[in-house]
Design an enzyme around this catalytic site. Structure first.
Site, PDB file in Angstrom:
ATOM      1  N   ASP A   1       0.823  -1.209   0.000  1.00  0.00           N
ATOM      2  CA  ASP A   1       0.000   0.000   0.000  1.00  0.00           C
ATOM      3  C   ASP A   1       0.860   1.262   0.000  1.00  0.00           C
ATOM      4  OD1 ASP A   1      -2.553  -1.136  -0.110  1.00  0.00           O
ATOM      5  OD2 ASP A   1      -2.562  -1.520   2.044  1.00  0.00           O
ATOM      6  N   GLY A   2       2.011   1.210   0.675  1.00  0.00           N
ATOM      7  CA  GLY A   2       2.905   2.359   0.676  1.00  0.00           C
ATOM      8  C   GLY A   2       3.402   2.692  -0.712  1.00  0.00           C
TER       9      GLY A   2
ATOM     10  N   ASN B   1      -4.759   9.042   1.585  1.00  0.00           N
ATOM     11  CA  ASN B   1      -5.269   8.326   2.754  1.00  0.00           C
ATOM     12  C   ASN B   1      -5.692   9.260   3.885  1.00  0.00           C
ATOM     13  OD1 ASN B   1      -5.339   5.652   2.065  1.00  0.00           O
ATOM     14  ND2 ASN B   1      -3.533   5.052   3.229  1.00  0.00           N
TER      15      ASN B   1
ATOM     16  N   LEU C   1      -8.984   3.334  10.805  1.00  0.00           N
ATOM     17  CA  LEU C   1      -9.591   2.078  11.239  1.00  0.00           C
ATOM     18  C   LEU C   1      -8.939   1.596  12.533  1.00  0.00           C
ATOM     19  CD1 LEU C   1     -11.457  -0.385  10.657  1.00  0.00           C
ATOM     20  CD2 LEU C   1      -9.537  -1.385   9.417  1.00  0.00           C
TER      21      LEU C   1
END
Length: 284
Positions: free
Chosen positions: A69-70, A142, A186
């Site tokens: 994801d990075g 994000n 989250l």
């Protein structure tokens, strides 16, 4: 078709995956590009062309991020700057935003036939105002996180239209996009939002209160954040990679960005499959 490969060779299997992608895409008649810094890794692939990442991103049709994801977050900067669709191939642990795993590379042929969908993801801008002037501006896919080092508790207030909408003592705050709702927000206890919706989610980090909860604002809201730490050791980070100090009299402004990320979903329902397979089940 021109495709830029954006790999993270620090990830396990990223190099072998990138080489396989080269071979498959070359057989499909695709022009393949990579940044100059990867010449050594692609030395045996004479058909790969190289250049500065900004230049090849601007003239390509698709960017493929190979990593976790990075890696996708880093590639999203170039994709959003030039309005190019981005696809992720996961070679990391989670790869929540990736459309493809390393055992699904045969699906790359769908790029040629355009057998895929493109999701438009909202981004947010963060700006620091000092003495009535904007001194720095950043864009996040994000989240934007405000906090102090060493998890020191601090008082924060959030305003919109001059009205205080949240005031709390906490370790910090996460301002997340719907895409970022499955990241730090989250873990801080925030809800999962469907990523194609448009809103700004505010989630406190370890609030010293029995009643602090996540708040969700319409995307048209402009939020202003102030802190009350005497030592000015308060910082904000953008997608976990930029840390900027906020002085006591500064204002951090959060709002919807004009930039968008176009994210390729090559299999369909990738988000809900990721929730089911990567969040509900333990990571191996």
């Amino acid at each position: 078709m021109k495709i830029v490969l954006f790999p993270n060779f620090g990830k396990k299997n990223a190099l072998s995956t990138a080489i396989k992608c080269c071979d498959i895409l070359n057989e499909l008649g695709t022009e393949i590009y990579a940044a100059d810094c990867y010449k050594a890794e692609f030395a045996e692939k004479s058909f790969v062309k190289f250049g500065k990442i900004e230049e090849i991103a601007e003239k390509c049709d698709i960017i493929i991020a190979i990593g976790g994801d990075g890696t996708i977050l880093k590639a999203s900067v170039h994709a959003s700057n030039y309005n190019k669709p981005l696809m992720g191939i996961n070679t990391g642990r989670l790869g929540f935003m990736a459309s493809m795993e390393i055992d699904e590379l045969d699906m790359l042929s769908r790029l040629k036939t355009r057998d895929y969908t493109v999701e438009t993801r909202m981004m947010i801008d963060a700006a620091v105002m000092r003495d009535n002037k904007i001194i720095s501006e950043h864009t996040a896919l994000n989240d934007v996180v405000i906090s102090r080092p060493y998890s020191k508790i601090t008082d924060y207030t959030v305003f919109t239209d001059g009205i205080a909408v949240s005031s709390m003592r906490s370790d910090g705050m996460v301002f997340a996009t719907p895409t970022g709702s499955t990241a730090y927000a989250l873990s801080a206890g925030g809800p999962i939002l469907e990523p194609c919706t448009e809103c700004i989610q505010l989630t406190p980090i370890c609030p010293h209160s029995l009643f602090s909860r996540t708040m969700v604002f319409t995307a048209e809201r402009t939020l202003e954040v102030r802190h009350y730490a005497d030592d000015d050791l308060v910082y904000f980070s953008v997608d976990g990679k930029k840390n900027c100090q906020i002085l006591k009299n500064d204002t951090l402004i959060i709002k919807k960005s004009l930039k968008r990320l176009r994210l390729i979903d090559i299999k369909g329902n990738s988000f809900f499959n990721a929730v089911n397979n990567k969040l509900m089940n333990p990571i191996k």
